[in-house]
Design an enzyme around this catalytic site. Structure first.
Site, mmCIF file in Angstrom:
data_model
loop_
_atom_site.group_PDB
_atom_site.id
_atom_site.type_symbol
_atom_site.label_atom_id
_atom_site.label_comp_id
_atom_site.label_asym_id
_atom_site.label_seq_id
_atom_site.Cartn_x
_atom_site.Cartn_y
_atom_site.Cartn_z
ATOM 1 N N ASN A 101 -10.788 -5.662 4.467
ATOM 2 C CA ASN A 101 -10.837 -7.059 4.054
ATOM 3 C C ASN A 101 -9.840 -7.316 2.913
ATOM 4 O O ASN A 101 -9.059 -6.440 2.547
ATOM 5 C CB ASN A 101 -12.272 -7.425 3.655
ATOM 6 C CG ASN A 101 -12.631 -8.851 4.026
ATOM 7 O OD1 ASN A 101 -11.849 -9.773 3.820
ATOM 8 N ND2 ASN A 101 -13.821 -9.039 4.576
ATOM 9 N N HIS A 131 -3.340 11.503 -12.802
ATOM 10 C CA HIS A 131 -2.480 11.985 -13.880
ATOM 11 C C HIS A 131 -3.085 13.245 -14.496
ATOM 12 O O HIS A 131 -4.289 13.478 -14.379
ATOM 13 C CB HIS A 131 -2.331 10.916 -14.964
ATOM 14 C CG HIS A 131 -1.628 9.682 -14.517
ATOM 15 N ND1 HIS A 131 -0.266 9.563 -14.511
ATOM 16 C CD2 HIS A 131 -2.102 8.505 -14.025
ATOM 17 C CE1 HIS A 131 0.080 8.374 -14.060
ATOM 18 N NE2 HIS A 131 -1.021 7.716 -13.755
ATOM 19 N N THR A 184 -16.774 9.773 -7.179
ATOM 20 C CA THR A 184 -15.989 10.804 -7.865
ATOM 21 C C THR A 184 -16.134 12.180 -7.228
ATOM 22 O O THR A 184 -15.363 13.082 -7.560
ATOM 23 C CB THR A 184 -16.415 10.896 -9.336
ATOM 24 O OG1 THR A 184 -17.793 11.278 -9.407
ATOM 25 C CG2 THR A 184 -16.218 9.566 -10.054
#
Length: 208
Positions: A101, A131, A184
């Site tokens: 969407n 990073h 995570t």
């Protein structure tokens, strides 16, 4: 490669690789490399064309996606609402019957693979890019580098609005990710996860 640590990996492991090969393999790489910079610029041109295309121009949109995304996406039924964003495009592989969407973002510095029959609500963000943890490597100097880790999403997955999928995460089949969740860690099949960080809140029993 493992996820970011404070210590930079030994250069002997990857000095023989190009910057693009390092990026895809999860090693430190320099995003300013001319090849990578040109490929990002090309992806942005295609994204701009796609996002500016006419609503009814299905053939034109399809042609742009075929040029932008991983070749494995060709001949698949895919619907991506505008606007959306990618870094490179060629690292994004979508299965059959995938719908994304409005305002979805795919930072595909490493491969992002999404299985069949997946639904992405508005604002879903999938990050392969990351990073280093050590700030010395995030400074604008000769030691600067970036990292990327693959994201894999199984079949029949529904990801709620504004959810974020973090680098290196694998999500199993038939998973529901609650709106606003931050995933995570890896998620097993047949569960509902929600929250920040996302946790399993229900196991799905399809015999119910």
């Amino acid at each position: 490669m493992s996820k970011p640590t404070l210590v930079k990996p030994d250069i002997k492991e990857y000095e023989h690789l190009t910057q693009k090969e390092r990026m895809i393999a999860g090693y430190p790489y320099r995003p300013g490399n001319p090849q990578l910079a040109n490929e990002r610029a090309n992806a942005r041109q295609l994204i701009r064309k796609y996002n500016d295309s006419e609503v009814g121009d299905k053939a034109g949109r399809r042609k742009i996606l075929e040029e932008l995304l991983n070749p494995a996406c060709r001949d698949k039924k895919i619907f991506i609402e505008v606007p959306f964003r990618v870094d490179y495009g060629y690292n994004l592989t979508l299965g059959n019957n995938v719908e994304a969407n409005f305002n979805c973002v795919f930072l595909d510095c490493a491969p992002i693979t999404i299985g069949d029959n997946c639904l992405l609500a508005p604002g879903v963000q999938i990050y392969a890019a990351t990073h280093p943890l050590n700030p010395k490597y995030r400074k604008d100097d000769d030691e600067y580098y970036e990292l990327a880790f693959p994201v894999k999403i199984g079949n029949n997955v529904w990801i709620g609005g504004n959810a974020i999928i973090c680098p290196g995460v694998t999500i199993g089949d038939n998973v529901v990710v609650g709106a606003g969740s931050v995933v995570t860690k890896d998620v097993p099949s047949d569960v509902v996860v929600a929250g920040n960080p996302a946790k399993v809140i229900r196991t799905l029993d399809f015999k119910e």
